[in-house]
Enzyme design. Structure first.
Site, short mmCIF file in Angstrom:
data_model
loop_
_atom_site.label_atom_id
_atom_site.label_comp_id
_atom_site.label_asym_id
_atom_site.label_seq_id
_atom_site.Cartn_x
_atom_site.Cartn_y
_atom_site.Cartn_z
CG HIS A 1 4.27 -7.01 16.10
ND1 HIS A 1 4.37 -7.70 17.28
CD2 HIS A 1 5.02 -7.69 15.20
CE1 HIS A 1 5.19 -8.73 17.12
NE2 HIS A 1 5.59 -8.75 15.86
CE LYS B 1 -7.63 11.74 -13.93
NZ LYS B 1 -7.09 11.16 -15.15
CD GLU C 1 -8.32 4.15 -10.96
OE1 GLU C 1 -7.82 4.73 -9.99
OE2 GLU C 1 -7.86 4.24 -12.12
#
Ligand code: PA5
Length: 449
Positions: free
Chosen positions: A307, A421, A278
């Site tokens: 793995h 937002k 961010e």
């Protein structure tokens, strides 16, 4: 002190991926100007996180002393910078110290997740901590409305003592609610951005509640801050780490993998992911030019992801720089019993500590990556405790701001998050977002949805 092993990133001639030291010396002018900008920002009081180690936390303990002793659980409602630090600290320390109280962090709007939290807690002994700097974030406000409604209906006579709110000192809707309802409140300081706020009330209140030693946390942060004040990168671990990542990024290492060899530290890789992504992922530079920069942070867990991911890391595109997090001493350990002493398939494991195997596997991954020419470094925690986590937090906060300066972007804003937002407000019909709502309707029409 945290240990830094940059060996596989710098200089040594036989390491094909290592940065020649000349590159670091050649960056001196950039380093100096980034350092000057940080000093100016501190002077202008926009990098408040630098001063947090000096916080007098007596008011937090005063509050906790007055809190009904029956409260044994806190639920934090928050998201992003208002949640990830709390979660990381609790998950790192709950396993190492037997913390007397529990923490849950509800940082989504997933109904099943909410249901799980409600199943786990006993409402009678739970205090809810609503954390939002802006006081407007849809996710947090939705959780707030559901849970405060629940608490108010179940405890009409004493609901106030079950709710605390952490928000801006003056601004925002929640400040008014605090005044109206008389809730206990804490502050997200103006000069500390969300993702840099774990050492403010945002992270300190829940940590102190659960029993984390916040004095040690702040002491660690302060000691690290003091080691990161000089512009001499070889004596400033945050600057050196920031510079190395910046130089590798300029060489096409677009991905930064953080790989703790410790489940307890895994949520810190999440915290780092937000901080790095961010802060540095930006479209515009400080002059407003389009530059589209940012190194993508990825988290992986040792040994589990050996793995899953390590095949890609050693043989896939050479576009990554790796940071291992290693723990030297684990508070709890197991000795592997030599169950089959006469079977060579497993007898080499017998009578060895689990932590020895874990750290051997970490070193084996380092060797494999280095042989494959993949730059990697190792950050060593002598042990997992509040002091070293405080150091880690401060190291990465300074490193992130410094890397932002080198990239000529603003590491403190998040216009891309704000755009999401706003679109949510428009979609959900919030007043004042009619224009955006009309644009979305057009978008849907164009796509036939
Ligand atoms: O770092 C940031 O600023 C963001 O991640 C915020 O922490 C996040 O969006 C939540 O914002 P708020 O605390 O205002 O609810």
């Amino acid at each position: 002190m945290l240990g830094y092993q940059y060996y596989n990133l710098l200089s040594s001639a036989h390491l094909v991926s290592a940065l020649p030291l000349q590159k670091i010396y050649a960056a001196q002018e950039q380093i100096n100007s980034a350092h000057q900008e940080i000093l100016a920002d501190r002077q202008a009081d926009v990098l408040g996180f630098y001063n947090l180690p000096e916080t007098n936390t007596a008011y937090i303990f005063d509050y906790l002393a007055k809190l009904d002793a029956r409260f044994d659980t806190m639920v934090v409602l928050g998201i992003g910078g208002s949640a990830l630090g709390n979660k990381a600290l609790y998950s790192a320390l709950k396993t190492e110290a037997e913390l007397p109280k529990k923490l849950f962090v509800y940082d989504n709007v997933d109904p099943i997740f909410l249901d799980e939290v409600l199943q786990e807690i006993n409402l009678d002994t739970t205090v809810f901590n609503v954390i939002t700097k802006s006081g407007t974030t849809a996710e947090t406000m939705a959780g707030y409305m559901i849970l405060v409604d629940l608490v108010k209906r179940k405890y009409p006579n004493d609901f106030q003592k079950r709710i605390i709110i952490t928000t801006d000192r003056e601004k925002g809707f929640l400040r008014q609610v605090i005044k109206q309802e008389g809730y206990q409140s804490f502050v997200v300081p103006d000069n500390v951005g969300g993702r840099f706020s774990v050492l403010t009330d945002v992270g300190l209140v829940s940590s102190a509640f659960t029993g984390i030693d916040i004095a040690a946390l702040l002491k660690g942060a302060g000691d690290m801050r003091d080691s990161c004040l000089t512009p001499d990168v070889f004596n400033n671990p945050a600057y050196l780490n920031g510079l190395i990542h910046f130089l590798y990024y300029r060489q096409g290492k677009n991905i930064s993998v953080m790989m703790p060899y410790s489940n307890a530290l895994y949520d810190f890789a999440d915290w780092y992911r937000q901080l790095w992504a961010e802060s540095l992922g930006k479209r515009h530079d400080l002059k407003g030019r389009e530059i589209f920069v940012g190194q993508t942070p990825v988290k992986a867990l040792g040994t589990t992801d050996q793995h899953s991911q390590v095949q890609l890391y050693t043989e896939g595109p050479n576009d990554k720089v790796f940071t291992f997090l290693t723990v030297e001493r684990f508070k709890h350990d197991y000795t592997i019993p030599n169950l089959h002493p006469d079977r060579e398939e497993v007898s080499y494991l017998g009578d060895r500590k689990l932590s020895e195997l874990l750290n051997a596997e970490r070193f084996a991954t380092e060797i494999a990556l280095t042989k494959a020419g993949r730059p990697n470094c190792n950050l060593v925690f002598p042990q997992i405790d509040a002091y070293h986590l405080g150091q880690f937090i401060m190291l990465y906060e300074i490193q992130t701001v410094f890397a932002g300066k080198l990239l000529h972007i603003n590491p403190l804003d998040q216009p891309g998050v704000e755009a999401g937002k706003i679109a949510t407000y428009a979609l959900m019909g919030k007043a004042g977002f009619e224009k955006e709502r009309a644009e979305i309707e057009q978008y849907k029409k164009d796509r036939g949805v």
